[in-house]
Design an enzyme around this catalytic site. Structure first.
Site, mmCIF file in Angstrom:
data_model
loop_
_atom_site.group_PDB
_atom_site.id
_atom_site.type_symbol
_atom_site.label_atom_id
_atom_site.label_comp_id
_atom_site.label_asym_id
_atom_site.label_seq_id
_atom_site.Cartn_x
_atom_site.Cartn_y
_atom_site.Cartn_z
ATOM 1 C CG PHE A 1 -1.504 11.661 23.641
ATOM 2 C CD1 PHE A 1 -0.257 11.656 23.997
ATOM 3 C CD2 PHE A 1 -2.117 10.639 24.269
ATOM 4 C CE1 PHE A 1 0.506 10.706 24.686
ATOM 5 C CE2 PHE A 1 -1.645 9.941 25.074
ATOM 6 C CZ PHE A 1 -0.469 9.793 25.286
ATOM 7 C CB ILE B 1 -5.606 10.074 20.002
ATOM 8 C CG1 ILE B 1 -4.723 9.159 20.251
ATOM 9 C CG2 ILE B 1 -5.242 10.997 18.685
ATOM 10 C CD1 ILE B 1 -3.076 9.757 20.536
ATOM 11 C CB CYS B 2 -7.155 15.785 20.195
ATOM 12 S SG CYS B 2 -8.364 16.899 19.338
ATOM 13 C CB ILE B 3 -11.347 13.215 16.887
ATOM 14 C CG1 ILE B 3 -11.889 12.524 15.542
ATOM 15 C CG2 ILE B 3 -12.280 14.155 17.143
ATOM 16 C CD1 ILE B 3 -13.222 11.667 15.510
ATOM 17 C CB ALA C 1 -6.199 12.005 15.445
#
Length: 130
Positions: free
Chosen positions: A39, A77-79, A82
């Site tokens: 994501f 989830i891409c840090i 996010a």
């Protein structure tokens, strides 16, 4: 066939997350493998546990979480995306001095390297959303 999916839009922006969810269910039902769902951009909003859609609406975030549990999917989830959108896990919340986290069960936060690795391992990488 092995797939990696990339989702770039939030759960209620357009149909991208819905379409990706239906695709993942269909390929899993046919015996294929989903190596990773990554994501990115606004797609990270699929991983928040603090979204409360109306009861008669699609529960897209929960559907992803349920699918991950049922099929041991790796939902990443891409840090960086996010953090820009206020989504964090317990470890990152503590590191940033925040009083809570909001990552939904079944998701994990990591970097773009996970997308690259998933794409290398997959036969096909599909991108959902602009």
């Amino acid at each position: 066939m092995k797939y990696t999916l990339m989702i770039n839009e939030g759960p209620y922006q357009r149909q991208s997350s819905d379409t990706a969810l239906h695709f993942a269910r269909a390929v899993l039902a046919k015996g294929h493998e989903v190596i990773r769902v990554f994501f990115y951009h606004d797609g990270v909003n699929n991983g928040t546990r603090l979204s409360v859609p109306p009861r008669d609406d699609r529960q897209i975030q929960q559907a992803w979480s349920d699918l991950a549990k049922a099929h041991s999917l790796d939902l990443v989830i891409c840090i960086a995306a996010a953090q820009r959108r206020g989504i964090t896990d317990a470890k990152e919340a503590k590191r940033q001095g925040l009083d809570t986290d909001n990552l939904l069960e079944g998701f994990r936060i990591s970097g773009l390297g996970q997308l690259i690795e998933g794409s290398v391992e997959a036969d096909r990488t599909l991108v959902f959303g602009g």
